[in-house]
Design a protein around this motif. Structure first.
Motif, PDB file in Angstrom:
ATOM      1  N   SER A  43       0.820  -1.213   0.000  1.00 14.47           N
ATOM      2  CA  SER A  43       0.000   0.000   0.000  1.00 14.47           C
ATOM      3  C   SER A  43       0.852   1.259   0.000  1.00 14.47           C
ATOM      4  O   SER A  43       1.864   1.334   0.697  1.00 14.47           O
ATOM      5  CB  SER A  43      -0.914   0.013   1.232  1.00 14.47           C
ATOM      6  OG  SER A  43      -1.803  -1.082   1.210  1.00 14.47           O
ATOM      7  N   ILE A  44       0.404   2.241  -0.789  1.00 12.45           N
ATOM      8  CA  ILE A  44       0.990   3.574  -0.787  1.00 12.45           C
ATOM      9  C   ILE A  44      -0.164   4.569  -0.750  1.00 12.45           C
ATOM     10  O   ILE A  44      -1.153   4.415  -1.473  1.00 12.45           O
ATOM     11  CB  ILE A  44       1.862   3.822  -2.033  1.00 12.45           C
ATOM     12  CG1 ILE A  44       3.099   2.923  -2.012  1.00 12.45           C
ATOM     13  CG2 ILE A  44       2.287   5.292  -2.120  1.00 12.45           C
ATOM     14  CD1 ILE A  44       4.006   3.067  -3.233  1.00 12.45           C
ATOM     15  N   ALA A  45      -0.052   5.575   0.115  1.00 17.82           N
ATOM     16  CA  ALA A  45      -1.062   6.621   0.178  1.00 17.82           C
ATOM     17  C   ALA A  45      -0.719   7.699  -0.843  1.00 17.82           C
ATOM     18  O   ALA A  45       0.390   8.243  -0.835  1.00 17.82           O
ATOM     19  CB  ALA A  45      -1.134   7.223   1.577  1.00 17.82           C
ATOM     20  N   VAL A  46      -1.679   8.004  -1.717  1.00 16.41           N
ATOM     21  CA  VAL A  46      -1.528   9.042  -2.735  1.00 16.41           C
ATOM     22  C   VAL A  46      -2.519  10.155  -2.402  1.00 16.41           C
ATOM     23  O   VAL A  46      -3.729   9.957  -2.477  1.00 16.41           O
ATOM     24  CB  VAL A  46      -1.796   8.493  -4.150  1.00 16.41           C
ATOM     25  CG1 VAL A  46      -1.672   9.604  -5.193  1.00 16.41           C
ATOM     26  CG2 VAL A  46      -0.840   7.346  -4.465  1.00 16.41           C
ATOM     27  N   ASN A  47      -1.994  11.297  -1.987  1.00 16.25           N
ATOM     28  CA  ASN A  47      -2.844  12.394  -1.507  1.00 16.25           C
ATOM     29  C   ASN A  47      -3.825  11.904  -0.447  1.00 16.25           C
ATOM     30  O   ASN A  47      -4.985  12.339  -0.394  1.00 16.25           O
ATOM     31  CB  ASN A  47      -3.595  13.062  -2.663  1.00 16.25           C
ATOM     32  CG  ASN A  47      -2.765  14.136  -3.346  1.00 16.25           C
ATOM     33  OD1 ASN A  47      -1.635  14.417  -2.940  1.00 16.25           O
ATOM     34  ND2 ASN A  47      -3.301  14.732  -4.386  1.00 16.25           N
ATOM     35  N   GLY A  48      -3.350  10.982   0.372  1.00 18.24           N
ATOM     36  CA  GLY A  48      -4.149  10.507   1.494  1.00 18.24           C
ATOM     37  C   GLY A  48      -5.024   9.318   1.207  1.00 18.24           C
ATOM     38  O   GLY A  48      -5.682   8.808   2.120  1.00 18.24           O
ATOM     39  N   VAL A 143      -5.118  16.113   5.696  1.00 17.42           N
ATOM     40  CA  VAL A 143      -5.430  16.895   4.497  1.00 17.42           C
ATOM     41  C   VAL A 143      -4.465  16.471   3.393  1.00 17.42           C
ATOM     42  O   VAL A 143      -3.247  16.646   3.526  1.00 17.42           O
ATOM     43  CB  VAL A 143      -5.311  18.408   4.759  1.00 17.42           C
ATOM     44  CG1 VAL A 143      -5.628  19.195   3.492  1.00 17.42           C
ATOM     45  CG2 VAL A 143      -6.231  18.843   5.895  1.00 17.42           C
ATOM     46  N   ASP A 144      -4.999  15.881   2.338  1.00 13.12           N
ATOM     47  CA  ASP A 144      -4.164  15.372   1.239  1.00 13.12           C
ATOM     48  C   ASP A 144      -3.029  14.498   1.766  1.00 13.12           C
ATOM     49  O   ASP A 144      -1.881  14.593   1.307  1.00 13.12           O
ATOM     50  CB  ASP A 144      -3.618  16.525   0.394  1.00 13.12           C
ATOM     51  CG  ASP A 144      -4.649  17.061  -0.592  1.00 13.12           C
ATOM     52  OD1 ASP A 144      -5.632  16.355  -0.864  1.00 13.12           O
ATOM     53  OD2 ASP A 144      -4.468  18.189  -1.087  1.00 13.12           O
ATOM     54  N   GLY A 145      -3.360  13.660   2.751  1.00 13.72           N
ATOM     55  CA  GLY A 145      -2.388  12.709   3.276  1.00 13.72           C
ATOM     56  C   GLY A 145      -1.433  13.266   4.297  1.00 13.72           C
ATOM     57  O   GLY A 145      -0.537  12.554   4.757  1.00 13.72           O
TER      58      GLY A 145
END
Length: 210
Positions: A43-48, A143-145
């Motif tokens: 998993s990778i968070a992209v903009n949260g 906010v946005d990750g």
């Protein structure tokens, strides 16, 4: 699971329809740091938004974006060249530098204003009515990750509901929030603990056995 400490600002390489239905996307992002040790299925968070890696290459990774994610977040509006905040999943036993972030975006918020200061910028976002109960002053919000502390929040029932966050120079430099323009829309994730408390209270009130 994430902590809201952005590791790098990446760049969208391509956005392609997936499955032929127009309700899913294949998103490829350039992020040399987060893709340096990524494996299929991680998993990778992209903009949260928590996304699952389906492919990776030299400094890039590709992930599926389903309709639910597009409906609740800004990912559907990304285009090649768009900057995005990136964070790999947290390691068990590591430091929790921000707060508990699931990567399950609750909705979006519009940047109403920003006030530059000598040592920080104050950003005011519109607060969607359905998320208002979960936002408290000095509480955590994503906010946005980016894990941030709420520095101010409107009174319940205010004509214009909002929350404010104060960004230090490091946050302005290391995330996309430094260049976020008034009127732009950001992904918001509220503190999951507040949602659990609400659910437990509701169930307890409806069922005396609980």
């Amino acid at each position: 699971m994430f902590t809201g400490i952005v590791e790098e600002v990446g760049e969208v390489v391509s956005v392609e329809p997936a499955g032929g239905t127009g309700q899913a996307l294949l998103l490829t992002v350039r992020g040399p740091l987060v893709s340096s040790d990524v494996a299929h299925g991680e998993s990778i968070a992209v903009n949260g938004v928590c996304l699952t890696v389906v492919d990776s290459g030299e400094g890039t990774f590709t992930a599926d974006v389903m309709k639910e994610s597009m409906d609740r977040s800004t990912l559907g509006s990304l285009a090649p060249g768009s900057p995005v905040n990136l964070e790999r999943a947290a390691r068990v036993g590591g430091r929790l530098g921000g707060h508990i972030v699931q990567g399950h975006v609750d909705g979006t918020a519009c940047l109403l204003s920003r006030e530059p200061g000598d040592n920080w910028d104050v950003l005011r976002f519109g607060l969607p009515a359905d998320l208002s109960p979960y936002v408290v002053e000095k509480g955590s919000i994503t906010v946005d990750g980016t894990s941030l502390t709420v520095s101010a929040v409107s009174e319940p029932g205010a004509e214009e509901e909002f929350f404010e966050v104060s960004l230090i120079p490091e946050t302005l430099r290391a995330t996309t929030l430094g260049a976020l323009a008034t009127g732009a829309t950001s992904n918001i994730e509220v503190d999951v603990i507040a949602k659990y408390v609400e659910r437990i209270t509701a169930v307890s009130s409806a069922d005396p056995r609980v």
